[in-house]
Each structure stands twice: as structure tokens, then as C-alpha cells.
Write an enzyme that holds these catalytic residues in place. Structure first.
Site, mmCIF file in Angstrom:
data_model
loop_
_atom_site.group_PDB
_atom_site.id
_atom_site.type_symbol
_atom_site.label_atom_id
_atom_site.label_comp_id
_atom_site.label_asym_id
_atom_site.label_seq_id
_atom_site.Cartn_x
_atom_site.Cartn_y
_atom_site.Cartn_z
ATOM 1 N N CYS A 101 -23.402 -11.805 5.475
ATOM 2 C CA CYS A 101 -23.129 -13.160 5.475
ATOM 3 C C CYS A 101 -23.838 -13.816 3.963
ATOM 4 O O CYS A 101 -24.798 -13.520 3.520
ATOM 5 C CB CYS A 101 -23.603 -14.129 6.631
ATOM 6 N N TYR B 27 -8.658 -10.126 -8.726
ATOM 7 C CA TYR B 27 -9.668 -9.766 -7.927
ATOM 8 C C TYR B 27 -10.692 -8.781 -8.330
ATOM 9 O O TYR B 27 -11.167 -8.110 -7.550
ATOM 10 C CB TYR B 27 -9.437 -9.808 -6.485
ATOM 11 N N GLU C 102 0.827 -1.079 0.152
ATOM 12 C CA GLU C 102 -0.053 -0.151 -0.089
ATOM 13 C C GLU C 102 0.920 1.341 0.131
ATOM 14 O O GLU C 102 1.750 1.438 0.971
ATOM 15 C CB GLU C 102 -0.981 0.122 1.193
ATOM 16 N N GLN D 10 -5.616 -5.949 -5.232
ATOM 17 C CA GLN D 10 -6.922 -5.205 -5.094
ATOM 18 C C GLN D 10 -6.584 -3.470 -5.066
ATOM 19 O O GLN D 10 -7.134 -2.845 -4.359
ATOM 20 C CB GLN D 10 -7.900 -5.542 -4.074
#
Length: 556
Positions: A410, A322, A196, A263
Site C-alpha cells: 500500500c 509506463y 501479449e 508495459q
């Protein structure tokens, strides 16, 4: 003066059961819009940016203020229309119609590219809504944690016999979406090294327990990973470095991670990806003076990173895209085999989509975490025979810090969404919960997106780019009585590469809500089963038959 920038703003959604609007059907979108801009939720709330490069909640602060004003006066037979983050009209509809209809970032296909969008954006005529930023149902990084966890569990099953202990993942990006990777990876038993360039993002992930440790050199990070793997206890490390530099350096050193992905915000080369050798300040200045140079340099760096991913794949790493469109950017810059490693949906997630299983999420409008814990228990009660789901809920409670209003996600499907929602509505009615619940989902779901480089990559019948499906999904959710419905373009993978729809519904404890919830949360996942059955997937065909879906062209 930039009407989108106001550092004096600090937005916190109201908590409790007292209404600011005329009903919970308008209170809910107001609170969720505000929650998207909570300082613990949004990446740059002072700029209305929620996540994903420039994914905003409203076009500018004047539009934000007007949306809040209108929601406070909106009647229960009126519908507010929002066009790219701007409230443009209020119309008389009826009580079962959505209270808000949203269209963000949509462009006629010939003009659906970043260059045209950025011109409109600069003129104040458009807003990039990403997926859940402009549709007011972002819940912080938790929103993608379980999907990432499910992906990494599938990676372990497919490549390592289900054993992730002692193995590690290399990735890039710790923003609103990428920040999920570190926690999801360790939950799945992997160590994770995440690159990052923005140190404040690493520090934020440390503070919210998504990252375990910070490193400022590759050697330091690798030592942390090695020590954790030797101890048999996974660790996540945020490395302050450019992903393209690190990925290429690992190839040079002959070090091969077990899993490689990324990502970063590669979907937006202008605003989302820092070129190699550039500082963040330099990039910010160049975006004002020479956008083309920024884009060219960013895409060149993406090409370096993707080539390194291909090299690591050749060396034995399980390598996957991704969903940030980095392969496409590299392909356009000369990496002709950029698509030699798969996207995560066709490789690991599509069987779930075939049964309408996807990112079901809910938020406690009360602001009380106990309301979420009670709904967690209700999910376990109603789905008693799913230990994998129970394990997820236990881990989520233990390890995921709430951001803004308490929320849970979920992955459940057609068989369960409506009955869970109706149970939540009953809990509100009976006073078990202290205020209503809102239920929504990511636009990344089984029937709500067309994205040939992500969710609909490599469809069985070749229908990757057919975008009728998210349009039908939005229309059906509107007809079914959702509280707000959104239709966006460009989320996840950038302009020209996706169309997708979102839905949110309020469980306020009323009988009318029970009926609306039953319709919406059956029909919404059913469109995903329909879409995959139509494409020829046997799992989806069987699910459609078992659940009694009326699909006229489905052959027995």
C-alpha cells in the site's frame, strides 16, 4: 552446459516459525530469495529469472546454492556481500549493520550499455537484477498493482472528470510487471485490452485472476470490450497478439481507445520484445546466432508501436509511457517526436513522491495469510481517515491472489511508514502474528532512483540524470540499520538509463528491531522528500517543514 538453467529446481520458501538460519535477520533474506523463485512468483524460475526480461535472483545455480549455504551459517555480527548475484565475501561488522549488501548490474557510465553488459553476462561476470529480482523483495504482480491503480485513478481524474465507467485502456505486456495493468485498470473502473505474444502468460493471469477473458483475434477482443462497456461493468481481456500489430491496426481502423500505454519489456530489445512477424521460437534461436538482428528488428517494431501511440494520442487518447523506455527505443530508431507523450511519473505520480509516498510492502514470513489480514486491519486502525487507502486494502483482499509468501502493498509516505512498521513489530512481539514480518519497497520510490525517462523525468530543476540521490539513499539505509540494502543499475528502463537502491528490514518483535525500524523507515522516505525539496517542489518543501526534516539548504 548453461549453469543458469536447471528445470529440476522447484524452490519453495520455508513457512512457519522454525528457523533454518541462526536468526530471523538471516532467515528473512533466505526466505525472500527463495520466494523470488517460487513457481507462482517467478516468470522462469528454472533460469533464475524473476521478471522483466532477464531480471534474475542469483547469477547461476551454483551462486544461489552458495548464498543459501552462507545465510544459514551467517552470524548476527557478519555481513554477506553479493556482487551481481554472486556471494563474494563475508565480513565482520556489527549487530545493527545489514546482514546482506547487494550490488547488481552496475557499470562505469561509459560502458553502461546493453552491448557491454550482454558480453559480461555471457561470460558469467554480471547479472541483471532488474529492481526487486536481484534484491529479493519481489512479491509477484501485486507489487505494482497499487501504483498502476493510483496512476489509472489519476488518469480518470485528469482526463475524464473522475469517471472511468464505459472507458477502456489499450496496452501491451502481461509479464511480471505488465500483468498488473489488467487488474489495476478494472479496479479503477476501466476495461482493459492487453496484447501479449506469450499465451502461457495470458493463461497464468487468468488463473491468478488478473485477467478476466482471453481472445485470439482483435475483433473478438473488441467485442468483449464493447459488451462490457455497454453493460457498465469493466472487463480485462488478454489478446494473443503482438502489440505493435494491434496498435497500428487500431489506427488504421480509426478506433481510438480512451487511454493508451504499454508495459512490454521494451527496455531490453534483445530479450524482452518480440519483433513483428516473428514467432517466439524464431526469436529464441536468433538470440543465439544473431543478437544484432534481433535488436534491430525489435526496435523497428517498437518504432511502429510508438508511432501508433502518437497517432492515437492525436486522435484524442490519453497516452502515457509506463516506464519501460519504449519512447527512447523508438527515438533511437527514427521516431523523433517519441517523447511527445509523457511518462506516468511526471504526469500523475510526482505529487505523491514529494511527500515520500510510494510502494511500501510487507511479507508474512510465516506463510499464513491471516498475518496479512491482521496487518491490513492494523493499517486501517492507524490511518482511520483515508477512505481511498481503506478501499484499496478491501479490494486487494478480495481480488488479489497471493503469489508465494502472503504479502501486501500500500502506498504510504513519510508520515506513516515508520509507525506502521513499529506497530507490526509490536504485533510480532505480542504474538498477534505467527512469525516476523519483512518490510521493503520497490526501487521505484521517491528518493531511491535516478531515471531520466521514468521516475526523474522532467524534474523541476533539470536534475533528471543526477544519480547521487539513490547512492545517498543506500548509504543512509545501511547506516540506519536495514537488514539488507541493494544498489542496482538499469532496472525498469535498461542499461545506461537508471540507477536505484532497495531496502528491506525485519520486524522480529525485539526492542532492537523497533529502534532499527524507526530509523530506517523514517530516513528512507525522508530522502525522497529531501530530493524533491532540493529540486524545488513546494509540496516537498512544505512536507519537510511539517515533519521537521533538517535540510540545511532549505530556505524558510
Amino acid at each position: 552446459m548453461d549453469k543458469r538453467h536447471d528445470p529440476s529446481r522447484r524452490i519453495i520458501a520455508p513457512h512457519g516459525s522454525q528457523l533454518s538460519c541462526k536468526s530471523w535477520l538471516t532467515e528473512a533474506p533466505m526466505r525472500m530469495l527463495m520466494n523470488n523463485l517460487h513457481p507462482d512468483v517467478a516468470e522462469r524460475p528454472e533460469d533464475l529469472v524473476v521478471y522483466g526480461g532477464i531480471g534474475r535472483a542469483a547469477r547461476d545455480w551454483d551462486c544461489y546454492d552458495k548464498i543459501i549455504e552462507v545465510l544459514k551459517r551467517l552470524e548476527d555480527d557478519e555481513t554477506l556481500l553479493v556482487q551481481s548475484g554472486k556471494p563474494v565475501g563475508v565480513f565482520r561488522t556489527h549487530a545493527d549493520a545489514p546482514r546482506v549488501l547487494i550490488a547488481n548490474s552496475n557499470l562505469v557510465p561509459h560502458w553502461a550499455n546493453w552491448e557491454h553488459f550482454n558480453e559480461l553476462d555471457k561470460q558469467g561476470l554480471a547479472m541483471y537484477g532488474q529492481m526487486t529480482a536481484g534484491s529479493w523483495i519481489y512479491i509477484g504482480t501485486q507489487g505494482i498493482v497499487q501504483g498502476t491503480y493510483e496512476t489509472f485513478v489519476s488518469v480518470a481524474k485528469q482526463h475524464f472528470g473522475g469517471i472511468s465507467k464505459g472507458k477502456w485502456i489499450l496496452t501491451g505486456g502481461l509479464g511480471g510487471m505488465g500483468g498488473a495493468q489488467t487488474l489495476a485498470g478494472t479496479m479503477a473502473g476501466f476495461s482493459v485490452l492487453a496484447c501479449e505474444v506469450d499465451e502461457t502468460r495470458i493463461d497464468f493471469r487468468l488463473r491468478t485472476r488478473y485477467v478476466d477473458k482471453k481472445a485470439t483475434s482483435l475483433d473478438e477482443a473488441l467485442a468483449m470490450i464493447e459488451a462490457a462497456n455497454q453493460a457498465g461493468k469493466p472487463v480485462s481481456v488478454g489478446l494473443l497478439a503482438n502489440a505493435a500489430d494491434v496498435f497500428a491496426e487500431l489506427v488504421k481502423r480509426g478506433i481510438t481507445p480512451d487511454v493508451v500505454t504499454d508495459q512490454t519489456s521494451a527496455h531490453d530489445p534483445l530479450n524482452g520484445y518480440l519483433p513483428q512477424g516473428w514467432t517466439m521460437a524464431q526469436a529464441a534461436d536468433m538470440r543465439k546466432t544473431d543478437e544484432a538482428a534481433v535488436v534491430k528488428a525489435a526496435k523497428a517494431s517498437m518504432a511502429v508501436q510508438v508511432q501508433a501511440m502518437l497517432d492515437l494520442q492525436a486522435a484524442g487518447a490519453a497516452t502515457l509511457d509506463y516506464g519501460n523506455n519504449i519512447r527512447q527505443m523508438a527515438f533511437e530508431t527514427g521516431v523523433k517526436n517519441a517523447f511527445d507523450f509523457p511518462g506516468f511519473v511526471p504526469a500523475y505520480i510526482r505529487p505523491l513522491f514529494c511527500e515520500g509516498i510510494g510502494p511500501f510492502r510487507w511479507v508474512a514470513l510465516s506463510g499464513d495469510p491471516e498475518d496479512i489480514y491482521k496487518t491490513d486491519a492494523k493499517v486501517k486502525e492507524l490511518i482511520p481517515d483515508n477512505p481511498h487507502l481503506h478501499n484499496w486494502l478491501d479490494m486487494a483482499r478480495e481480488r488479489i491472489a497471493f503469489q508465494g509468501l502472503p504479502a501486501r502493498i500500500c502506498w504510504v509516505g513519510l508520515k506513516d511508514r515508520a509507525r506502521l512498521a513499529q506497530a507490526f513489530n509490536e504485533m510480532v512481539k505480542n504474538g498477534e502474528l505467527s512469525a516476523p514480518i519483512v518490510i521493503g519497497r520497490d526501487h521505484l520510490d521517491s528518493g531511491s532512483v535516478a531515471s531520466p525517462n521514468r521516475e526523474t523525468e522532467s524534474m523541476l530543476d533539470g536534475s533528471d540524470a543526477v544519480s547521487d540521490w539513490p547512492l545517498l539513499n543506500a548509504l543512509l539505509n545501511t547506516a540506519s540499520g536495514a537488514t539488507w540494502v541493494s544498489l542496482h543499475h538499469g532496472g525498469g528502463v535498461g542499461m545506461g538509463f537508471s540507477q536505484h537502491s532497495g531496502v528491506v528490514i525485519v520486524c522480529d518483535g525485539t526492542e532492537t528491531a523497533a529502534k532499527r525500524v524507526g530509523r530506517v523507515l523514517w530516513n528512507d522516505p525522508a530522502t525522497g522528500v529531501m530530493r524533491h525539496a532540493d529540486a524545488g517542489y513546494e509540496i516537498a518543501k512544505n512536507c519537510a517543514k511539517e515533519q521537521g526534516l533538517d535540510l540545511p539548504m532549505l530556505k524558510d
